[in-house]
Design a protein around this motif. Structure first.
Motif, PDB file in Angstrom:
ATOM      1  N   GLY A  98      28.749  -0.833   8.990  1.00 25.96           N
ATOM      2  CA  GLY A  98      28.014  -1.338   7.836  1.00 25.96           C
ATOM      3  C   GLY A  98      27.109  -0.260   7.290  1.00 25.96           C
ATOM      4  N   VAL A  99      26.960  -0.215   5.989  1.00 25.95           N
ATOM      5  CA  VAL A  99      26.128   0.804   5.379  1.00 25.95           C
ATOM      6  C   VAL A  99      24.728   0.255   5.199  1.00 25.95           C
ATOM      7  N   GLY A 100      23.740   1.012   5.613  1.00 22.59           N
ATOM      8  CA  GLY A 100      22.363   0.595   5.442  1.00 22.59           C
ATOM      9  C   GLY A 100      21.438   1.784   5.561  1.00 22.59           C
ATOM     10  N   PRO A 101      20.277   1.708   4.968  1.00 23.42           N
ATOM     11  CA  PRO A 101      19.351   2.838   4.981  1.00 23.42           C
ATOM     12  C   PRO A 101      18.654   3.007   6.329  1.00 23.42           C
ATOM     13  N   ILE A 102      17.956   4.117   6.451  1.00 24.98           N
ATOM     14  CA  ILE A 102      17.088   4.377   7.589  1.00 24.98           C
ATOM     15  C   ILE A 102      15.702   3.906   7.178  1.00 24.98           C
ATOM     16  N   TYR A 103      15.075   3.108   8.032  1.00 24.16           N
ATOM     17  CA  TYR A 103      13.745   2.576   7.725  1.00 24.16           C
ATOM     18  C   TYR A 103      12.691   3.189   8.616  1.00 24.16           C
ATOM     19  N   TYR A 135      15.615  -2.181  19.665  1.00 25.73           N
ATOM     20  CA  TYR A 135      15.748  -2.635  18.286  1.00 25.73           C
ATOM     21  C   TYR A 135      14.372  -2.798  17.645  1.00 25.73           C
ATOM     22  N   ALA A 136      14.348  -2.875  16.325  1.00 27.09           N
ATOM     23  CA  ALA A 136      13.084  -2.937  15.590  1.00 27.09           C
ATOM     24  C   ALA A 136      12.212  -4.106  16.024  1.00 27.09           C
ATOM     25  N   ASN A 137      12.806  -5.191  16.487  1.00 30.84           N
ATOM     26  CA  ASN A 137      11.981  -6.324  16.932  1.00 30.84           C
ATOM     27  C   ASN A 137      11.290  -6.050  18.268  1.00 30.84           C
ATOM     28  N   ASP A 138      11.586  -4.916  18.915  1.00 30.51           N
ATOM     29  CA  ASP A 138      10.881  -4.527  20.133  1.00 30.51           C
ATOM     30  C   ASP A 138       9.562  -3.808  19.829  1.00 30.51           C
ATOM     31  N   LEU A 139       9.350  -3.445  18.573  1.00 35.82           N
ATOM     32  CA  LEU A 139       8.121  -2.747  18.195  1.00 35.82           C
ATOM     33  C   LEU A 139       6.942  -3.705  18.240  1.00 35.82           C
ATOM     34  N   THR A 140       5.819  -3.205  18.732  1.00 35.01           N
ATOM     35  CA  THR A 140       4.580  -3.981  18.734  1.00 35.01           C
ATOM     36  C   THR A 140       3.553  -3.232  17.889  1.00 35.01           C
ATOM     37  N   GLU A 141       2.556  -3.952  17.471  1.00 35.24           N
ATOM     38  CA  GLU A 141       1.475  -3.418  16.633  1.00 35.24           C
ATOM     39  C   GLU A 141       1.998  -2.680  15.397  1.00 35.24           C
ATOM     40  N   ARG A 147      -0.974   5.257  14.393  1.00 34.34           N
ATOM     41  CA  ARG A 147      -0.817   6.393  15.305  1.00 34.34           C
ATOM     42  C   ARG A 147       0.501   7.131  15.109  1.00 34.34           C
ATOM     43  N   ALA A 148       1.546   6.403  14.707  1.00 38.12           N
ATOM     44  CA  ALA A 148       2.878   6.997  14.666  1.00 38.12           C
ATOM     45  C   ALA A 148       3.767   6.217  13.701  1.00 38.12           C
ATOM     46  N   CYS A 149       4.958   6.744  13.507  1.00 33.85           N
ATOM     47  CA  CYS A 149       5.979   5.972  12.792  1.00 33.85           C
ATOM     48  C   CYS A 149       7.234   5.960  13.649  1.00 33.85           C
ATOM     49  N   VAL A 150       8.017   4.926  13.464  1.00 28.85           N
ATOM     50  CA  VAL A 150       9.280   4.766  14.181  1.00 28.85           C
ATOM     51  C   VAL A 150      10.387   4.640  13.146  1.00 28.85           C
ATOM     52  N   LEU A 151      11.420   5.437  13.293  1.00 26.75           N
ATOM     53  CA  LEU A 151      12.584   5.353  12.425  1.00 26.75           C
ATOM     54  C   LEU A 151      13.612   4.449  13.077  1.00 26.75           C
ATOM     55  N   PHE A 152      14.245   3.622  12.271  1.00 24.12           N
ATOM     56  CA  PHE A 152      15.313   2.766  12.790  1.00 24.12           C
ATOM     57  C   PHE A 152      16.376   2.559  11.724  1.00 24.12           C
ATOM     58  N   GLY A 153      17.578   2.245  12.186  1.00 21.56           N
ATOM     59  CA  GLY A 153      18.689   2.011  11.279  1.00 21.56           C
ATOM     60  C   GLY A 153      18.756   0.556  10.874  1.00 21.56           C
ATOM     61  N   SER A 154      19.286   0.306   9.693  1.00 21.86           N
ATOM     62  CA  SER A 154      19.442  -1.066   9.223  1.00 21.86           C
ATOM     63  C   SER A 154      20.864  -1.542   9.463  1.00 21.86           C
ATOM     64  N   SER A 155      20.974  -2.608  10.224  1.00 25.43           N
ATOM     65  CA  SER A 155      22.287  -3.206  10.478  1.00 25.43           C
ATOM     66  C   SER A 155      22.637  -4.219   9.399  1.00 25.43           C
ATOM     67  N   GLY A 156      21.621  -4.658   8.652  1.00 21.71           N
ATOM     68  CA  GLY A 156      21.816  -5.722   7.677  1.00 21.71           C
ATOM     69  C   GLY A 156      21.757  -7.095   8.318  1.00 21.71           C
ATOM     70  N   LEU A 157      21.516  -7.143   9.631  1.00 16.99           N
ATOM     71  CA  LEU A 157      21.506  -8.411  10.361  1.00 16.99           C
ATOM     72  C   LEU A 157      20.117  -8.803  10.851  1.00 16.99           C
ATOM     73  N   GLY A 158      19.085  -8.043  10.471  1.00 17.92           N
ATOM     74  CA  GLY A 158      17.725  -8.349  10.898  1.00 17.92           C
ATOM     75  C   GLY A 158      17.240  -7.419  11.981  1.00 17.92           C
TER      76      GLY A 158
END
Length: 151
Positions: A30-35, A52-58, A104-115
């Motif tokens: 699937g095509v999706g941007p980097i967030y 996955y992005a839902n593992d991020l806190t704060e 403090r930081a940024c985290v890059l993650f890929g978009s699956s389009g599924l949340g």
């Protein structure tokens, strides 16, 4: 430059399920941007359990913006001098923002389009100190060598 590359990303690259070859990035067909997500100092990245992005806190949502925003102009190149594949992108400028919590930081993650439960983490970039802004411009200026370099 990234301080940490998440294991989930390393695995997906080796399995061929993540390809930065297209401008928007490709994940599992699937095509999706980097967030990017901005995180506070209480988020401690765990390379083994954060997948996955839902593992991020704060996660800090800047005023006037959404919590996650796309990396603009992602570009993959090869540095033959250092023998690296390099991911880079445009510097980030967030105008007239206020942070409710220091960033403090940024985290890059890929978009699956599924949340966010399916959006794989890529890399953690520590700013070196907490960043606080009130009604100012916040800038992330990527390192001259790019955001992420794989040897």
């Amino acid at each position: 430059m990234a301080n940490l590359v998440y294991n989930i990303f390393k695995k997906q690259v080796m399995q061929g399920s993540y390809n930065f070859g297209q401008a928007s990035g490709t994940f599992n067909g699937g095509v999706g941007p980097i967030y990017l997500a901005l995180v506070g100092s209480n988020y401690t990245p765990n390379n083994d359990t954060d997948n996955y992005a839902n593992d991020l806190t704060e996660v800090v949502t800047p005023s006037n913006y959404v919590a996650y925003f796309a990396l603009s102009s992602p570009l993959v190149t090869t540095n033959n001098t250092t023998n690296q594949g390099v991911l880079d992108g445009s510097d980030i400028l967030l105008a007239n923002v206020t942070f409710s919590t220091a960033v403090r930081a940024c985290v890059l993650f890929g978009s699956s389009g599924l949340g966010t439960g399916s959006d794989p983490l890529i890399a953690y970039v520590d700013f070196g100190s907490n960043q606080s802004v009130t009604a100012e411009t916040f800038q992330i200026q990527w390192a001259a060598g790019g955001i992420l370099a794989l040897t």
